[in-house]
Design a protein around this motif. Structure first.
Motif, PDB file in Angstrom:
ATOM      1  N   GLY A 132     -35.544  43.358  16.902  1.00 26.92           N
ATOM      2  CA  GLY A 132     -34.651  44.501  17.045  1.00 26.92           C
ATOM      3  C   GLY A 132     -35.265  45.584  17.927  1.00 26.92           C
ATOM      4  O   GLY A 132     -34.672  45.983  18.944  1.00 26.92           O
ATOM      5  N   PRO A 133     -36.457  46.085  17.596  1.00 30.62           N
ATOM      6  CA  PRO A 133     -37.100  47.080  18.461  1.00 30.62           C
ATOM      7  C   PRO A 133     -37.414  46.550  19.858  1.00 30.62           C
ATOM      8  O   PRO A 133     -37.389  47.307  20.830  1.00 30.62           O
ATOM      9  CB  PRO A 133     -38.385  47.421  17.698  1.00 30.62           C
ATOM     10  N   GLU A 134     -37.698  45.253  19.973  1.00 30.95           N
ATOM     11  CA  GLU A 134     -38.023  44.697  21.286  1.00 30.95           C
ATOM     12  C   GLU A 134     -36.819  44.745  22.223  1.00 30.95           C
ATOM     13  O   GLU A 134     -36.985  44.946  23.440  1.00 30.95           O
ATOM     14  CB  GLU A 134     -38.524  43.266  21.134  1.00 30.95           C
ATOM     15  N   VAL A 135     -35.626  44.574  21.697  1.00 31.70           N
ATOM     16  CA  VAL A 135     -34.430  44.721  22.538  1.00 31.70           C
ATOM     17  C   VAL A 135     -34.365  46.138  23.099  1.00 31.70           C
ATOM     18  O   VAL A 135     -34.023  46.351  24.271  1.00 31.70           O
ATOM     19  CB  VAL A 135     -33.158  44.382  21.735  1.00 31.70           C
ATOM     20  N   GLY A 136     -34.708  47.123  22.255  1.00 33.45           N
ATOM     21  CA  GLY A 136     -34.744  48.502  22.737  1.00 33.45           C
ATOM     22  C   GLY A 136     -35.757  48.708  23.846  1.00 33.45           C
ATOM     23  O   GLY A 136     -35.505  49.425  24.812  1.00 33.45           O
ATOM     24  N   VAL A 137     -36.916  48.078  23.714  1.00 32.82           N
ATOM     25  CA  VAL A 137     -37.950  48.172  24.756  1.00 32.82           C
ATOM     26  C   VAL A 137     -37.447  47.581  26.064  1.00 32.82           C
ATOM     27  O   VAL A 137     -37.633  48.159  27.147  1.00 32.82           O
ATOM     28  CB  VAL A 137     -39.235  47.444  24.300  1.00 32.82           C
ATOM     29  N   LEU A 138     -36.793  46.442  25.992  1.00 31.19           N
ATOM     30  CA  LEU A 138     -36.291  45.774  27.202  1.00 31.19           C
ATOM     31  C   LEU A 138     -35.206  46.611  27.879  1.00 31.19           C
ATOM     32  O   LEU A 138     -35.193  46.752  29.108  1.00 31.19           O
ATOM     33  CB  LEU A 138     -35.747  44.397  26.833  1.00 31.19           C
ATOM     34  N   ARG A 139     -34.310  47.160  27.092  1.00 33.12           N
ATOM     35  CA  ARG A 139     -33.253  47.990  27.682  1.00 33.12           C
ATOM     36  C   ARG A 139     -33.836  49.262  28.300  1.00 33.12           C
ATOM     37  O   ARG A 139     -33.375  49.710  29.364  1.00 33.12           O
ATOM     38  CB  ARG A 139     -32.202  48.338  26.618  1.00 33.12           C
ATOM     39  N   ALA A 140     -34.823  49.839  27.659  1.00 39.37           N
ATOM     40  CA  ALA A 140     -35.452  51.042  28.210  1.00 39.37           C
ATOM     41  C   ALA A 140     -36.176  50.726  29.515  1.00 39.37           C
ATOM     42  O   ALA A 140     -36.186  51.543  30.450  1.00 39.37           O
ATOM     43  CB  ALA A 140     -36.431  51.629  27.190  1.00 39.37           C
ATOM     44  N   TRP A 141     -36.785  49.551  29.616  1.00 33.14           N
ATOM     45  CA  TRP A 141     -37.475  49.135  30.849  1.00 33.14           C
ATOM     46  C   TRP A 141     -36.496  49.112  32.005  1.00 33.14           C
ATOM     47  O   TRP A 141     -36.803  49.584  33.115  1.00 33.14           O
ATOM     48  CB  TRP A 141     -38.112  47.765  30.645  1.00 33.14           C
ATOM     49  N   LEU A 142     -35.313  48.567  31.787  1.00 33.94           N
ATOM     50  CA  LEU A 142     -34.300  48.536  32.840  1.00 33.94           C
ATOM     51  C   LEU A 142     -33.775  49.934  33.146  1.00 33.94           C
ATOM     52  O   LEU A 142     -33.581  50.306  34.315  1.00 33.94           O
ATOM     53  CB  LEU A 142     -33.139  47.628  32.430  1.00 33.94           C
ATOM     54  N   SER A 143     -33.551  50.721  32.110  1.00 35.27           N
ATOM     55  CA  SER A 143     -32.977  52.054  32.288  1.00 35.27           C
ATOM     56  C   SER A 143     -33.883  52.954  33.123  1.00 35.27           C
ATOM     57  O   SER A 143     -33.405  53.693  33.993  1.00 35.27           O
ATOM     58  CB  SER A 143     -32.705  52.692  30.931  1.00 35.27           C
ATOM     59  N   THR A 144     -35.193  52.914  32.872  1.00 34.68           N
ATOM     60  CA  THR A 144     -36.112  53.772  33.617  1.00 34.68           C
ATOM     61  C   THR A 144     -36.196  53.378  35.091  1.00 34.68           C
ATOM     62  O   THR A 144     -36.658  54.168  35.916  1.00 34.68           O
ATOM     63  CB  THR A 144     -37.524  53.719  33.005  1.00 34.68           C
ATOM     64  N   ARG A 145     -35.734  52.185  35.427  1.00 34.46           N
ATOM     65  CA  ARG A 145     -35.729  51.732  36.821  1.00 34.46           C
ATOM     66  C   ARG A 145     -34.332  51.716  37.418  1.00 34.46           C
ATOM     67  O   ARG A 145     -34.117  51.170  38.500  1.00 34.46           O
ATOM     68  CB  ARG A 145     -36.361  50.325  36.900  1.00 34.46           C
ATOM     69  N   ASP A 146     -33.388  52.320  36.687  1.00 36.23           N
ATOM     70  CA  ASP A 146     -31.990  52.396  37.136  1.00 36.23           C
ATOM     71  C   ASP A 146     -31.422  51.018  37.441  1.00 36.23           C
ATOM     72  O   ASP A 146     -30.699  50.821  38.426  1.00 36.23           O
ATOM     73  CB  ASP A 146     -31.867  53.308  38.368  1.00 36.23           C
ATOM     74  N   LEU A 147     -31.741  50.051  36.588  1.00 41.72           N
ATOM     75  CA  LEU A 147     -31.257  48.688  36.757  1.00 41.72           C
ATOM     76  C   LEU A 147     -30.274  48.356  35.645  1.00 41.72           C
ATOM     77  O   LEU A 147     -30.543  48.648  34.475  1.00 41.72           O
ATOM     78  CB  LEU A 147     -32.427  47.691  36.716  1.00 41.72           C
ATOM     79  N   PRO A 148     -29.148  47.758  35.958  1.00 39.98           N
ATOM     80  CA  PRO A 148     -28.189  47.397  34.902  1.00 39.98           C
ATOM     81  C   PRO A 148     -28.701  46.223  34.083  1.00 39.98           C
ATOM     82  O   PRO A 148     -29.438  45.365  34.583  1.00 39.98           O
ATOM     83  CB  PRO A 148     -26.936  47.019  35.694  1.00 39.98           C
ATOM     84  N   ALA A 149     -28.300  46.180  32.832  1.00 39.27           N
ATOM     85  CA  ALA A 149     -28.720  45.086  31.947  1.00 39.27           C
ATOM     86  C   ALA A 149     -27.848  43.852  32.130  1.00 39.27           C
ATOM     87  O   ALA A 149     -28.297  42.735  31.894  1.00 39.27           O
ATOM     88  CB  ALA A 149     -28.678  45.543  30.493  1.00 39.27           C
ATOM     89  N   GLU A 150     -26.604  44.060  32.567  1.00 34.52           N
ATOM     90  CA  GLU A 150     -25.669  42.943  32.682  1.00 34.52           C
ATOM     91  C   GLU A 150     -25.939  42.144  33.956  1.00 34.52           C
ATOM     92  O   GLU A 150     -26.323  42.684  34.990  1.00 34.52           O
ATOM     93  CB  GLU A 150     -24.226  43.452  32.692  1.00 34.52           C
ATOM     94  N   VAL A 151     -25.718  40.851  33.858  1.00 32.76           N
ATOM     95  CA  VAL A 151     -25.835  39.953  35.007  1.00 32.76           C
ATOM     96  C   VAL A 151     -24.493  39.266  35.189  1.00 32.76           C
ATOM     97  O   VAL A 151     -24.050  38.511  34.329  1.00 32.76           O
ATOM     98  CB  VAL A 151     -26.947  38.903  34.792  1.00 32.76           C
ATOM     99  N   THR A 152     -23.852  39.534  36.314  1.00 30.15           N
ATOM    100  CA  THR A 152     -22.542  38.930  36.554  1.00 30.15           C
ATOM    101  C   THR A 152     -22.700  37.494  37.037  1.00 30.15           C
ATOM    102  O   THR A 152     -23.613  37.168  37.807  1.00 30.15           O
ATOM    103  CB  THR A 152     -21.786  39.743  37.624  1.00 30.15           C
TER     104      THR A 152
END
Length: 234
Positions: A132-152
Motif C-alpha cells: 500500500g505505501p509502496e504504491v504511494g512512493v511510486l506515484r510520488a516518483w512520477l508526480s515529482t517528475r511531472d510524468l503521468p501514471a497512466e500508459v495508453t
C-alpha cells in the motif's frame, strides 16, 4: 564543499581576480586626463604598485561511492559529468509496478473474510502493509517528475505475474481451504513476476531511488514466496 558549491565558487573567485587586475588597469587610465589636471612631474621615482595576489579556487570534496571515503580534488579537476538521474526504463518500471501492486492489494483484501488459515491472513496483512505505501512512493516518483501514471495502449494483463480477470473472480468466490490454496498459488505467481521485473530494472535502470526500491521488492517478495510455499507443505 559539494560539487555544486564548487561550480558557484569558481565564477566568484574569477570575478574577484578580474576586479583585482581591472583595478590596476583603471589606475593607468589617468594618463588620458588633460595636461592641466596632471600632477607636476617630480624627480622622485613613482611608487610601484604591488601586483595583486593570485586567487586560487579552494579544493573540492568529491563524495565516494557507497562504502568508500570522499576524496579531495583540485577545483580544475572536477567536471560536471553527472549522468541523467533516471531513464525511460525507470519510468516504465514505475508505471507497470503501480497496477501490479494494486492487484496484489486487491487479492490481499479478500483474505480477512475468506481465508481459513490464520497464516494466510497474516501473509495478506503483510502484503497490504508493505505494498500500500509502496504504491504511494511510486506515484510520488512520477508526480515529482511531472510524468503521468497512466500508459495508453498498454494491456497490464500481459505483465509477468498479473492474474486474469477470471482468476480474480474465482478467488473472490472461494472460501475456507479452497480460498487458501488459490490465494497462495495466485499470489506466488504474482510475486514471482514482480521479482523478475524488479531484477530486470537493476540491470538497466539509472535512478538510485528506483534501484533501491526494486532491490527491496525483489528481496521482500522472494522471502514472501518462501513463506507461502511453506503453507502448502503437508
Amino acid at each position: 564543499m559539494t560539487v555544486r558549491q564548487a561550480r558557484v565558487w569558481l565564477p566568484v573567485t574569477a570575478f574577484v581576480a578580474l576586479l583585482a587586475t581591472g583595478g590596476v588597469a583603471l589606475a593607468g587610465c589617468d594618463d588620458t586626463a588633460p595636461a592641466a589636471a596632471r600632477p607636476s612631474q617630480s624627480t622622485t621615482a613613482p611608487a610601484t604598485t604591488a601586483p595583486a595576489p593570485a586567487v586560487s579556487a579552494p579544493p573540492v570534496l568529491v563524495p565516494g561511492r557507497p562504502g568508500e571515503p570522499a576524496a579531495t580534488r583540485a577545483a580544475g579537476q572536477v567536471r560536471d559529468a553527472a549522468s541523467p538521474r533516471w531513464n525511460s526504463l525507470d519510468v516504465w518500471y514505475v508505471r507497470m509496478m503501480i497496477p501490479h501492486h494494486e492487484q496484489a492489494l486487491e487479492m490481499a483484501k479478500l483474505a480477512p473474510g475468506r481465508a481459513a488459515d490464520p497464516r494466510v491472513r497474516a501473509v495478506a496483512d503483510r502484503i497490504r502493509a508493505a505494498q500500500g505505501p509502496e504504491v504511494g512512493v511510486l506515484r510520488a516518483w512520477l508526480s515529482t517528475r511531472d510524468l503521468p501514471a497512466e500508459v495508453t495502449g498498454h494491456d497490464h494483463g500481459t505483465m509477468r505475474g498479473m492474474q486474469s480477470a477470471e482468476s480474480m473472480r474465482q478467488l473472490a468466490g472461494a472460501h475456507g481451504a479452497a480460498f487458501d490454496r488459490l490465494f497462495v498459488r495466485m499470489m506466488t505467481a504474482h510475486h514471482q513476476g514482480a521479482v523478475v521485473i524488479s531484477t530486470d530494472l537493476l540491470r538497466v535502470g539509472a535512478d538510485p531511488a528506483m534501484q533501491e526500491f526494486a532491490n527491496g521488492v525483489a528481496v521482500e517478495q522472494t522471502t514472501e514466496i518462501c513463506r507461502m510455499r511453506a503453507l502448502l507443505t503437508p
